[in-house]
Design a protein around this motif. Sequence first.
Motif, PDB file in Angstrom:
ATOM      1  N   VAL A 189      -4.520   1.133  -0.875  1.00  0.00           N
ATOM      2  CA  VAL A 189      -3.630   1.874  -1.778  1.00  0.00           C
ATOM      3  C   VAL A 189      -4.185   3.269  -2.026  1.00  0.00           C
ATOM      4  CG1 VAL A 189      -2.747   1.997  -4.145  1.00  0.00           C
ATOM      5  CG2 VAL A 189      -2.652  -0.161  -2.893  1.00  0.00           C
ATOM      6  N   GLU A 190      -5.483   3.364  -2.279  1.00  0.00           N
ATOM      7  CA  GLU A 190      -6.098   4.682  -2.535  1.00  0.00           C
ATOM      8  C   GLU A 190      -6.007   5.574  -1.302  1.00  0.00           C
ATOM      9  OE1 GLU A 190      -7.058   5.993  -5.390  1.00  0.00           O
ATOM     10  OE2 GLU A 190      -6.240   4.138  -6.224  1.00  0.00           O
ATOM     11  N   LYS A 191      -6.142   4.974  -0.124  1.00  0.00           N
ATOM     12  CA  LYS A 191      -6.039   5.757   1.113  1.00  0.00           C
ATOM     13  C   LYS A 191      -4.663   6.403   1.230  1.00  0.00           C
ATOM     14  CE  LYS A 191      -5.213   3.745   5.112  1.00  0.00           C
ATOM     15  NZ  LYS A 191      -5.378   2.927   6.327  1.00  0.00           N
ATOM     16  N   TYR A 192      -3.627   5.626   0.990  1.00  0.00           N
ATOM     17  CA  TYR A 192      -2.269   6.168   1.118  1.00  0.00           C
ATOM     18  C   TYR A 192      -1.932   7.135  -0.015  1.00  0.00           C
ATOM     19  CZ  TYR A 192      -1.136   3.426   5.203  1.00  0.00           C
ATOM     20  OH  TYR A 192      -1.119   2.927   6.485  1.00  0.00           O
ATOM     21  N   ARG A 193      -2.514   6.946  -1.179  1.00  0.00           N
ATOM     22  CA  ARG A 193      -2.318   7.921  -2.256  1.00  0.00           C
ATOM     23  C   ARG A 193      -2.902   9.273  -1.844  1.00  0.00           C
ATOM     24  NH1 ARG A 193      -3.897   4.070  -7.374  1.00  0.00           N
ATOM     25  NH2 ARG A 193      -1.833   3.133  -7.668  1.00  0.00           N
ATOM     26  N   MET A 194      -4.071   9.230  -1.225  1.00  0.00           N
ATOM     27  CA  MET A 194      -4.694  10.462  -0.762  1.00  0.00           C
ATOM     28  C   MET A 194      -3.843  11.143   0.308  1.00  0.00           C
ATOM     29  SD  MET A 194      -6.478  11.846   2.010  1.00  0.00           S
ATOM     30  CE  MET A 194      -7.100  10.422   2.905  1.00  0.00           C
ATOM     31  N   ILE A 195      -3.345  10.354   1.253  1.00  0.00           N
ATOM     32  CA  ILE A 195      -2.515  10.904   2.322  1.00  0.00           C
ATOM     33  C   ILE A 195      -1.237  11.505   1.752  1.00  0.00           C
ATOM     34  CG2 ILE A 195      -1.110  10.278   4.334  1.00  0.00           C
ATOM     35  CD1 ILE A 195      -3.251   8.164   4.988  1.00  0.00           C
ATOM     36  N   ALA A 196      -0.573  10.755   0.874  1.00  0.00           N
ATOM     37  CA  ALA A 196       0.688  11.226   0.298  1.00  0.00           C
ATOM     38  C   ALA A 196       0.485  12.511  -0.506  1.00  0.00           C
ATOM     39  CB  ALA A 196       1.293  10.148  -0.586  1.00  0.00           C
ATOM     40  N   SER A 197      -0.659  12.665  -1.149  1.00  0.00           N
ATOM     41  CA  SER A 197      -0.919  13.858  -1.964  1.00  0.00           C
ATOM     42  C   SER A 197      -1.028  15.116  -1.115  1.00  0.00           C
ATOM     43  CB  SER A 197      -2.188  13.672  -2.790  1.00  0.00           C
ATOM     44  OG  SER A 197      -3.346  13.713  -1.965  1.00  0.00           O
ATOM     45  N   LYS A 198      -1.267  14.960   0.169  1.00  0.00           N
ATOM     46  CA  LYS A 198      -1.456  16.109   1.069  1.00  0.00           C
ATOM     47  C   LYS A 198      -0.218  16.428   1.902  1.00  0.00           C
ATOM     48  CE  LYS A 198      -6.451  15.269   1.428  1.00  0.00           C
ATOM     49  NZ  LYS A 198      -6.846  16.472   0.667  1.00  0.00           N
ATOM     50  N   ILE A 199       0.851  15.659   1.674  1.00  0.00           N
ATOM     51  CA  ILE A 199       2.109  15.869   2.420  1.00  0.00           C
ATOM     52  C   ILE A 199       3.178  16.365   1.444  1.00  0.00           C
ATOM     53  CG2 ILE A 199       3.887  14.757   3.828  1.00  0.00           C
ATOM     54  CD1 ILE A 199       1.756  12.714   4.680  1.00  0.00           C
ATOM     55  N   SER A 258       0.810  -1.222   0.000  1.00  0.00           N
ATOM     56  CA  SER A 258       0.000   0.000   0.000  1.00  0.00           C
ATOM     57  C   SER A 258       0.838   1.264   0.000  1.00  0.00           C
ATOM     58  CB  SER A 258      -0.934   0.021   1.222  1.00  0.00           C
ATOM     59  OG  SER A 258      -1.797  -1.086   1.225  1.00  0.00           O
ATOM     60  N   VAL A 259       1.801   1.354   0.929  1.00  0.00           N
ATOM     61  CA  VAL A 259       2.544   2.604   1.109  1.00  0.00           C
ATOM     62  C   VAL A 259       3.536   2.837  -0.031  1.00  0.00           C
ATOM     63  CG1 VAL A 259       4.054   3.913   2.632  1.00  0.00           C
ATOM     64  CG2 VAL A 259       2.261   2.474   3.599  1.00  0.00           C
ATOM     65  N   ALA A 260       4.425   1.870  -0.289  1.00  0.00           N
ATOM     66  CA  ALA A 260       5.456   2.066  -1.315  1.00  0.00           C
ATOM     67  C   ALA A 260       4.865   2.367  -2.696  1.00  0.00           C
ATOM     68  CB  ALA A 260       6.379   0.853  -1.366  1.00  0.00           C
ATOM     69  N   PRO A 261       3.854   1.617  -3.171  1.00  0.00           N
ATOM     70  CA  PRO A 261       3.290   1.932  -4.483  1.00  0.00           C
ATOM     71  C   PRO A 261       2.580   3.280  -4.535  1.00  0.00           C
ATOM     72  CG  PRO A 261       2.747  -0.310  -3.847  1.00  0.00           C
ATOM     73  CD  PRO A 261       3.292   0.371  -2.628  1.00  0.00           C
ATOM     74  N   SER A 262       2.176   3.802  -3.376  1.00  0.00           N
ATOM     75  CA  SER A 262       1.465   5.080  -3.330  1.00  0.00           C
ATOM     76  C   SER A 262       2.405   6.267  -3.195  1.00  0.00           C
ATOM     77  CB  SER A 262       0.481   5.092  -2.149  1.00  0.00           C
ATOM     78  OG  SER A 262      -0.436   4.037  -2.236  1.00  0.00           O
ATOM     79  N   VAL A 263       3.448   6.105  -2.380  1.00  0.00           N
ATOM     80  CA  VAL A 263       4.346   7.219  -2.072  1.00  0.00           C
ATOM     81  C   VAL A 263       5.472   7.337  -3.098  1.00  0.00           C
ATOM     82  CG1 VAL A 263       5.922   8.154  -0.335  1.00  0.00           C
ATOM     83  CG2 VAL A 263       3.794   7.061   0.377  1.00  0.00           C
ATOM     84  N   THR A 264       6.054   6.207  -3.489  1.00  0.00           N
ATOM     85  CA  THR A 264       7.180   6.225  -4.442  1.00  0.00           C
ATOM     86  C   THR A 264       6.948   5.199  -5.557  1.00  0.00           C
ATOM     87  OG1 THR A 264       8.367   4.645  -3.029  1.00  0.00           O
ATOM     88  CG2 THR A 264       8.868   7.005  -2.729  1.00  0.00           C
ATOM     89  N   PRO A 265       5.899   5.375  -6.362  1.00  0.00           N
ATOM     90  CA  PRO A 265       5.609   4.381  -7.409  1.00  0.00           C
ATOM     91  C   PRO A 265       6.747   4.223  -8.409  1.00  0.00           C
ATOM     92  CG  PRO A 265       4.343   6.404  -7.743  1.00  0.00           C
ATOM     93  CD  PRO A 265       4.956   6.491  -6.382  1.00  0.00           C
TER      94      PRO A 265
END
Length: 337
Positions: free
Chosen positions: A322-332, A114-121
């Motif tokens: 995955v979508e949750k972490y994409r949303m979080i990463a987009s706001k940081i 979830s995290v790696a594919p969302s934060v650093t795809p």
Amino acid sequence: MNLANKGAAFRLGRITRRHVCALPFLLLSVAGFPHTAAADTYPNHPIKLIVSFPPGGGTDLYGRLIAHAMEKTLHTSIVVENRPGAAGTIGTAMAARAAPDGYTLLLAQTGLMSVAPSVTPELVPYKTPGDFAAIGLISEVPYGLFVAANSSFHSVQDLIGYAKTHKAFYASSGRHSTTNVAMEWLNRHYGMDMTEVAYKGGGPATMDLIAGRVSTYFSPVSPLMSQVRQGTLRLLAVTGEHRIKAMPNIPTLKELGVKTDFTQWYGLVAPKGTPEKILDVLANSLRSALDDPKLQELIEQDNATTRVLLLKNFKDYMSADVEKYRMIASKIPKDRL
């Protein structure tokens, strides 16, 4: 050439031309026979379970627990193969590229799926859940906000107040990890500017937290509950809908107004393309393992919970995470992750 030979040649040519377009489909059908036969006799030799971290850690523990439990119903051995490196992405990519025959499985978890594919795809050589076939969820572990037992922080409010007026540091188990993302989210939510100190794993991070070199560590609760019981760490808050049974006096972050939840989950996946018959066998074996009270007790003794989500339900669960972490990463801000 006599008339008979000419006629034979003509008929052969006509048959060849008539069937040439169908040949690829015939070959595909023939190629499919071994997979069907293999699915009908599965499993008939040992299964490999890839764990993308070194032996001895929490992920390795879950891998060995579930492998031993599933051996009983599959009637074959499941060999755990540790493939650490590149924060776990090496072993995960290896599993994604394996033959889809049911004999290579992966112990999946939040950070890798979830995290790696969302934060650093751009740094991850696989796609989630697209490159994998979902088998089932094993357990969920809440996160906790930990401080040293001898620190002056007795509540989340104490920590926030200090971080807003002093230079404060938080430990993470590596840049781009769940602990990094979660703490940056808390930084943003509470208006703090705590600085990350990235470690190569949870062990060194915990040692420096106890020594007072960092102010806090946001970590899955299971690995650190023994230090809490021993009196070297203090737990300020936990994630999840409910307080943990072992420490009912500790509030949830939801009670404190933090709506985004973080959990460390563990599950079982296979390479994309694994036949449905094999996935069904594995999912049924996993269900039987998780129904065993002894396994439930082992998983839940440090505040993890078993949760049965199989096949499509587990795939949907991973997709939502995955979508949750994409949303979080987009706001940081990018320079914080």
